[in-house]
Scaffold this active site. Sequence first.
Site, mmCIF file in Angstrom:
data_model
loop_
_atom_site.group_PDB
_atom_site.id
_atom_site.type_symbol
_atom_site.label_atom_id
_atom_site.label_comp_id
_atom_site.label_asym_id
_atom_site.label_seq_id
_atom_site.Cartn_x
_atom_site.Cartn_y
_atom_site.Cartn_z
ATOM 1 N N ASP A 1 0.836 -1.202 0.000
ATOM 2 C CA ASP A 1 0.000 0.000 0.000
ATOM 3 C C ASP A 1 0.873 1.255 0.000
ATOM 4 O O ASP A 1 2.090 1.190 -0.137
ATOM 5 C CB ASP A 1 -0.945 -0.021 1.201
ATOM 6 C CG ASP A 1 -0.228 -0.057 2.542
ATOM 7 O OD1 ASP A 1 1.013 -0.004 2.567
ATOM 8 O OD2 ASP A 1 -0.926 -0.124 3.576
ATOM 9 N N GLU B 1 3.721 1.098 2.291
ATOM 10 C CA GLU B 1 4.681 0.023 2.031
ATOM 11 C C GLU B 1 4.563 -1.068 3.098
ATOM 12 O O GLU B 1 5.545 -1.552 3.647
ATOM 13 C CB GLU B 1 6.089 0.612 1.878
ATOM 14 C CG GLU B 1 6.090 1.573 0.703
ATOM 15 C CD GLU B 1 7.329 2.428 0.559
ATOM 16 O OE1 GLU B 1 8.026 2.635 1.564
ATOM 17 O OE2 GLU B 1 7.590 2.889 -0.557
ATOM 18 N N GLU C 1 7.294 14.867 8.089
ATOM 19 C CA GLU C 1 6.433 13.767 7.672
ATOM 20 C C GLU C 1 5.321 13.553 8.688
ATOM 21 O O GLU C 1 4.150 13.379 8.327
ATOM 22 C CB GLU C 1 7.261 12.494 7.522
ATOM 23 C CG GLU C 1 6.479 11.305 6.987
ATOM 24 C CD GLU C 1 7.372 10.126 6.710
ATOM 25 O OE1 GLU C 1 7.447 9.696 5.539
ATOM 26 O OE2 GLU C 1 8.015 9.618 7.655
#
Length: 382
Positions: free
Chosen positions: A169, A172, A328
């Site tokens: 996905d 990962e 992130e």
Amino acid sequence: MTITTSSDLDQLADLAARSVALIESLQHAGGAYPASPTFSAYQGYSWFRDGAFIADGMSAAGAVESASRFFDWCNRMLDQRSDRIAQIVAAEAAGTPLPDDRMLATRFTFDGDEGDDDWWDFQTDGYGTWVWACIAHAERHDLDLDRWADGIRLSVDYLLATWSRPCYDWWEEHAAEKHVSTLGCVVAGLEAASRSDLLTADGAAAATSAAASARGLIADRGTYDGHLAKWLGSTAVDGSLAAVIAPLGVVEATSPLGLASIRAIETQLSVDGGVHRYLLDTFFGGGQWPLLSCFLGLAHSRAGDRDAALRLLTWAAGTETDDGFLPEQVPDHLLAPERRNEWLERWGPVATPLLWSHAMFVRLAVELDVLQPSTYSAGVSA
């Protein structure tokens, strides 16, 4: 930060404009967007999926040449692998599909290599996403798609041969599943290609048919309790599902499925505007991701709720570091705090800046008219 004045909006616009400039400054001379310039596991690599969303944000902001050069890079990556794609397609047609480790990689070095370190490869999402983003870019700015025709056709061939296979996905993980966000990326790419003039009549029909089949899988097995699900047969929600609504537009935001999916993501994964990937996430402790807040903001905007979208944009802005970078993820509301240190020890601090975070902030800022599209310089950095 609560939006109360025009000065607050100016601050958001300033961060968006600086984000465009940052992405441009870090773009490789060959066109690739680095995932993160300093993060140990990402350094030196560009992803089709992340990069395509970055390019879409840059295109929406008016950085036309920057986005075009990323699509040039994608086109080259595919052209260099045309023989491998032909082998994959032939094996599929013969009923003897090649194993996952013979599929295309999900990330490449800036110069086009696949790297020699182990990674969670075989993800089809990026190959659909770049086709969608490239065609949207050409439509947005009235550009000639012939510049990227070869890569788009090769991607369609590859997706027709592989789209229904289980794969990793966005995150990962979970290679044995068929993920709804991945299927959404594939549908968006195939439908964009089929409406272009780049495919033969048979090719366009095949792309349309595959996209319809993928849509059918989502409808039949990719929903739970009226909302999109993490993968086929799952009951869980994933933050990436907001992208299927916007900007991909595979699910209409104001449809019952779109509205229920927005509510599910908001209710289950969003805390004070920060959106988690999914409830069992342990990566760096399972923090909140600015880029996912912006995806959810785009979905809210398309559903007509500007206030909710602006709230999410504001939360994302609040993650800016003293250096002016968006990370992130942030550890403000960890789902698995006991797992954070193992990742810090393995890979070091969270990826900062993450260009995908900056680009999604830009994309939502443009969507909300906080940032007005402009003509940006085409400076590059090697």
